[in-house]
Design a protein around this motif. Structure first.
Motif, short mmCIF file in Angstrom:
data_model
loop_
_atom_site.label_atom_id
_atom_site.label_comp_id
_atom_site.label_asym_id
_atom_site.label_seq_id
_atom_site.Cartn_x
_atom_site.Cartn_y
_atom_site.Cartn_z
N LEU A 77 -32.35 17.87 33.56
CA LEU A 77 -33.65 18.25 33.00
C LEU A 77 -34.69 17.16 33.18
O LEU A 77 -35.88 17.44 33.39
CB LEU A 77 -33.51 18.62 31.52
CG LEU A 77 -34.79 19.09 30.83
CD1 LEU A 77 -35.35 20.34 31.51
CD2 LEU A 77 -34.54 19.36 29.35
N ARG B 282 -37.95 21.24 33.97
CA ARG B 282 -38.16 22.65 33.64
C ARG B 282 -36.87 23.22 33.07
O ARG B 282 -35.82 23.22 33.74
CB ARG B 282 -38.60 23.46 34.87
CG ARG B 282 -40.07 23.31 35.19
CD ARG B 282 -40.45 24.17 36.39
NE ARG B 282 -41.89 24.04 36.65
CZ ARG B 282 -42.78 24.95 36.27
NH1 ARG B 282 -42.40 26.03 35.61
NH2 ARG B 282 -44.06 24.79 36.53
N HIS B 283 -36.97 23.76 31.84
CA HIS B 283 -35.79 24.35 31.21
C HIS B 283 -35.29 25.55 32.02
O HIS B 283 -34.08 25.83 32.03
CB HIS B 283 -36.11 24.78 29.78
CG HIS B 283 -36.20 23.63 28.82
ND1 HIS B 283 -35.10 22.94 28.37
CD2 HIS B 283 -37.29 23.04 28.23
CE1 HIS B 283 -35.48 21.98 27.54
NE2 HIS B 283 -36.80 22.01 27.44
N GLU C 76 -32.92 24.18 34.55
CA GLU C 76 -31.70 23.71 33.90
C GLU C 76 -30.80 24.90 33.54
O GLU C 76 -29.58 24.87 33.78
CB GLU C 76 -32.04 22.91 32.63
CG GLU C 76 -30.79 22.35 31.94
CD GLU C 76 -31.12 21.74 30.60
OE1 GLU C 76 -30.52 20.69 30.27
OE2 GLU C 76 -31.95 22.32 29.86
N THR C 77 -31.40 25.96 33.00
CA THR C 77 -30.63 27.16 32.65
C THR C 77 -30.04 27.80 33.89
O THR C 77 -28.89 28.26 33.89
CB THR C 77 -31.54 28.17 31.91
OG1 THR C 77 -32.08 27.54 30.74
CG2 THR C 77 -30.78 29.41 31.53
#
Length: 326
Positions: A59, A64-65, A68-69
């Motif tokens: 991250l 940016r989440h 990461e997701t």
């Protein structure tokens, strides 16, 4: 085996990739993914030197989440970032194997897709007029008409057929296979001169061609470029004026410029977009001619532009010289 170090990751091939590649792993169960390595393109994309990225939480590098997701779950998505369209693909980290996040800039590809969709929509709309005209002609010819009137309808039908033929050529430009060969420009000029002679005579204009050069191109596509540009010059230049097709060697490339005495163009950057017509354009027209020119020229690696040159409008393009190899 124990005590054997893992082989180092190869550097050259991964840094040569145009896509941004980030390798990651999980150091602890349930912990955040940690960057193992980024290639040169990824370092440029996220502005993090390669040596500083290694060992940091993913991250912190991608910031940016969403990414990461994606890395945690795997899969793919498209993401808008700083005006660019990015296609992101991720594979999850497994036991003993790193996961990968691969990001490719598809902005230009998506732009071309949008232009092609727009071009198809414009051309399908343009087909309606000649098709309706042909229907009217055929319906009229069902009746017993005086010979002179029948000839008039046939003439109108032939004009609509010619218009349909040009629309088909425009529609097919991006899909026809290229049959490039080395040829003298004079050969293409002679073909264009013969086809344009009736329109040149009807307008009381003159058309001259510059010096010959050997070039490498698809003869039919080169002819289509010349026809579009010269017809443009004849329509938008003053009546009974001179149109010149000038040539010049530019290193391994050849520049061709179609010059006319029309009013100054002003802003030119939008002229080569789909469904765009110049200011003051009258009569029928789909606004596709210069877009078709640009598509062909960029297809062989050349450039196309418009400028004001010595008091005349110049529509210019480049094509490979006869000794050029792709």
């Amino acid at each position: 085996m124990t005590g054997t170090a893992a082989p180092p990751l190869p550097d050259a091939w991964i840094d040569a990739l145009g896509q941004a590649v980030l390798l990651f792993e999980r150091e602890a169960e349930g912990g955040p993914p940690v960057v193992r390595r980024v290639n040169a393109a990824a370092a440029r994309l996220w502005g993090v030197p390669q040596e500083r990225a290694a060992g940091r939480p993913l991250l912190e590098v991608v910031r940016r989440h969403t990414l990461e997701t994606l890395a945690e779950r795997g899969g793919e998505l498209e993401l808008e970032m700083a005006g660019r369209t990015l296609r992101c693909v991720a594979t999850r980290a497994g036991e003993g194997t790193p996961g990968a996040l691969i990001v490719e800039d598809v902005t230009e590809h998506r732009r071309r897709e949008a232009e092609l969709r727009e071009a198809a929509a414009v051309l399908s709309h343009e087909f309606r007029t000649p098709v309706a005209g042909l229907r009217g002609v055929l319906e009229a010819l069902e009746y017993d008409l005086p010979p002179e009137l029948a000839r008039k309808f046939v003439s109108q039908g032939l004009q609509e057929v010619e218009r349909l033929g040009r629309l088909v050529e425009d529609l097919a430009v991006g899909f026809r296979p290229t049959r490039a060969r080395t040829l003298p420009l004079a050969e293409a000029f002679a073909r264009a001169g013969r086809l344009l002679a009736p329109e040149v005579a009807a307008r009381g204009a003159t058309l001259t061609f510059g010096d010959d050069h050997l070039v490498r191109a698809d003869p039919d596509k080169l002819l289509q470029v010349l026809l579009n540009l010269v017809e443009n010059a004849l329509r938008y230049g003053p009546p009974a004026s001179a149109v010149e097709v000038a040539t010049a060697a530019r290193g391994t490339w050849v520049e061709v410029a179609v010059l006319d005495h029309g009013a100054p163009l002003g802003e030119t950057s939008s002229l080569f977009r789909a469904h765009t017509r110049g200011p003051g354009a009258g009569g029928q027209g789909s606004g596709m001619g210069l877009y078709i020119v640009r598509s062909i020229v960029e297809g062989w690696g050349g450039q196309v532009w418009a400028e004001r040159r010595e008091g005349r409008n110049a529509f210019c393009f480049t094509l490979p010289g006869g000794g050029h190899r792709d």
